[in-house]
Design a protein around this motif. Structure first.
Motif, PDB file in Angstrom:
ATOM      1  N   GLY A   1       0.821  -1.293   0.086  1.00 51.55           N
ATOM      2  CA  GLY A   1       0.051   0.037   0.118  1.00 51.55           C
ATOM      3  C   GLY A   1       0.804   1.179   0.052  1.00 51.55           C
ATOM      4  O   GLY A   1       0.343   2.136  -0.445  1.00 51.55           O
TER       5      GLY A   1
ATOM      6  N   LEU B   1      -6.443  -1.347  -1.313  1.00 48.05           N
ATOM      7  CA  LEU B   1      -5.883  -2.778  -1.183  1.00 48.05           C
ATOM      8  C   LEU B   1      -6.153  -3.433   0.366  1.00 48.05           C
ATOM      9  O   LEU B   1      -6.435  -4.452   0.455  1.00 48.05           O
ATOM     10  CB  LEU B   1      -4.258  -2.661  -0.815  1.00 48.05           C
ATOM     11  CG  LEU B   1      -3.492  -2.317  -2.179  1.00 48.05           C
ATOM     12  CD1 LEU B   1      -2.240  -1.986  -2.047  1.00 48.05           C
ATOM     13  CD2 LEU B   1      -3.463  -3.574  -2.842  1.00 48.05           C
TER      14      LEU B   1
ATOM     15  N   VAL C   1       1.638  -6.707  -4.428  1.00 44.89           N
ATOM     16  CA  VAL C   1      -0.066  -6.662  -4.517  1.00 44.89           C
ATOM     17  C   VAL C   1      -0.347  -8.070  -5.149  1.00 44.89           C
ATOM     18  O   VAL C   1      -1.182  -8.732  -4.492  1.00 44.89           O
ATOM     19  CB  VAL C   1      -0.543  -5.501  -5.571  1.00 44.89           C
ATOM     20  CG1 VAL C   1      -1.650  -5.973  -5.851  1.00 44.89           C
ATOM     21  CG2 VAL C   1      -0.127  -4.222  -4.944  1.00 44.89           C
TER      22      VAL C   1
END
Length: 473
Positions: A58, A207, A399
């Motif tokens: 993030g 996220l 991610v």
């Protein structure tokens, strides 16, 4: 002498990266011990891993942007300090809440360290040939962390306490800081201006909401109001982030970079690579101990051949790429990884380590072959934007790695609950199916690599004329 100093500076950069990679993997083998001591569920274990990866992913773009604004050297030292202190906090934690909080703060430090590390390499090695070698070494050190992480976690959790898997970062952090102070070039401010706080807020919210929904979906119910609302918040925040970045005078993510086919395709390929790596390490560590009955040390040792092969391939990969091209090298690596994951998925209980070893080795060869992607992706961007470019690269990896853990975990849990038989048989059904999904997703990167990396017209490693050879100092 200056030439030697640059290479020692690379050692410092690699040590900082080693520490963050080590922490990503050292936890996996210790998870059963942490689970027993703190009385955690699978969801709790996922949060211990995901809290770190979530904050890391993030804030990676923010870390890259900060490096471009205030200078990579300053951000590297700041990240190193935060990560080291948070590691001490994690090692001393006595309950789930404190451990997860410390892991999240570790993610803040890692989000500063990682983009600064790649940006520093581009500054230290402006020559394309030397930079390719430096990034190969850097990638090899990161792969070594994949070997020493599980082994170190096994040794410490079996012979000492799982807290030491975090406390070990303290001496590494001090040594890295000392070497960096002696070798890094003088600090200077970056060329970028401004900071995109709304972009940080919306991307982090997207996220977090997505991760929460994926981890807690099985326990709350996938159609429950809480989970549906989480998915909705994730989608809305993601859309808001894109709108903000398109309108911002100082965007955290420069979406114009995505017009470059090499950059965009490379990000996606790196993400699919990470999907396989993160998911495999997390769930294989549990499988080896809870299904095959390995001790923590045995489970940690099981990963060493795979990661050592990956480290060797990371160093050799730039030369292979120079001969066969980026597209072919990366596509072949993804194919080997996908085949290896599929092979591992074919085994259940009663499996010997020798049966798994060839697949581990094949996985290591394929995973190491993707290291040149770092240099290809960063090389496609303007030198003055190395911080944000490396941030976007690492965001893609983290991610997708986060999604690898959470999505495969959701698939594993769902499939296990739907299966019949003993608890062990139900777990194996979910575990094997989730690995098949991982293999398919990794394989999807093959056409992406062949399409996008063909635009890399010249090999990254290009031998200079004889008269251009640098003198040895």
């Amino acid at each position: 002498m200056e030439n030697n100093r640059r290479w020692w500076a690379l050692v410092a950069v690699a040590l900082g990266t080693f520490m963050t990679y080590l922490d990503n993997n050292v936890v996996n083998v210790a998870l059963p011990s942490i689970q027993r001591d703190l009385g955690l569920s699978i969801s709790g274990l996922e949060w211990i891993t995901s809290a770190y990866v979530l904050v890391f992913a993030g804030l990676l773009l923010a870390g890259g942007r900060i490096a471009d604004v205030i200078g990579t050297r300053n951000v590297f030292f700041g990240g190193l300090a935060v990560f080291t202190l948070a590691s001490i906090g994690a090692g001393l934690a006595q309950n789930q809440e404190l451990l997860i909080a410390a892991r999240a703060v570790q993610g803040v430090g890692a989000a500063m360290l990682t983009p600064a590390a790649l940006a520093l390499i581009t500054q230290l090695f402006p020559d394309a040939r030397e930079r390719a070698t430096a990034i190969g070494i850097w990638g090899g050190v990161g792969a070594l962390a994949l070997a020493f992480g599980p082994f170190t976690g096994g040794v410490l959790s079996e012979n000492a306490s799982w807290g030491w898997i975090f406390l070990i970062n303290a001496p590494i952090g001090v040594a890295t800081a000392a070497l960096a102070l002696a070798t890094f070039p003088a600090s200077r401010r970056g060329s970028a201006k401004g900071f995109d706080l709304p972009g940080v807020a919306t991307s982090s919210l997207a996220l977090f909401a997505l991760t929460y929904a994926l981890i807690e979906g099985e326990s709350h119910g996938w159609t429950s109001g809480t989970i549906l609302a989480s998915f909705g918040v994730a989608a809305a925040a993601a859309i808001a982030f894109v709108v903000i970045e398109l309108r911002s005078a100082n965007p955290m993510m420069d979406l114009s970079f995505l017009r470059e086919r090499v950059f965009t395709g490379g990000l996606l390929v790196m993400g699919l690579w990470a999907f396989g790596v993160f998911g495999i390490y997390f769930y294989m560590a549990i499988y080896l101990q809870n299904v095959l009955g390995f001790s923590p040390i045995e489970a940690g040792s099981a990963f060493i051949p795979m990661a050592l092969i990956m480290a060797v391939m990371a160093v050799l990969a730039p030369r292979i790429e120079a001969r066969f091209g980026a597209a072919g090298t990366v596509a072949a690596g993804l194919l080997l990884m996908a085949v290896a994951i599929g092979g591992i998925a074919s085994y259940g209980e009663g499996t010997s380590y020798l049966q798994l070893l060839p697949w581990f080795a094949l996985y290591g060869v394929g995973g190491g072959a993707l290291v040149p992607l770092n240099n290809v992706i960063i090389g496609a961007m303007p030198a003055g934007r190395a911080g944000i470019a490396s941030g976007m690269l690492n965001v893609s990896r983290e991610v997708f790695g986060l999604l690898g853990i959470t999505i495969l975990g959701a698939i594993l849990t769902n499939r296990s609950n739907a299966a019949t038989g003993t608890e062990l048989h139900r777990y194996l059904a979910g575990y094997q199916f989730s690995l098949v999904v991982a293999a398919i997703l990794v394989a999807l990167g093959i056409p992406v690599a062949l399409w996008s990396l063909r635009a890399v017209r010249q090999p990254v490693v290009e031998a200079p004329p004889a008269e251009a050879e640098p003198a040895l100092v």
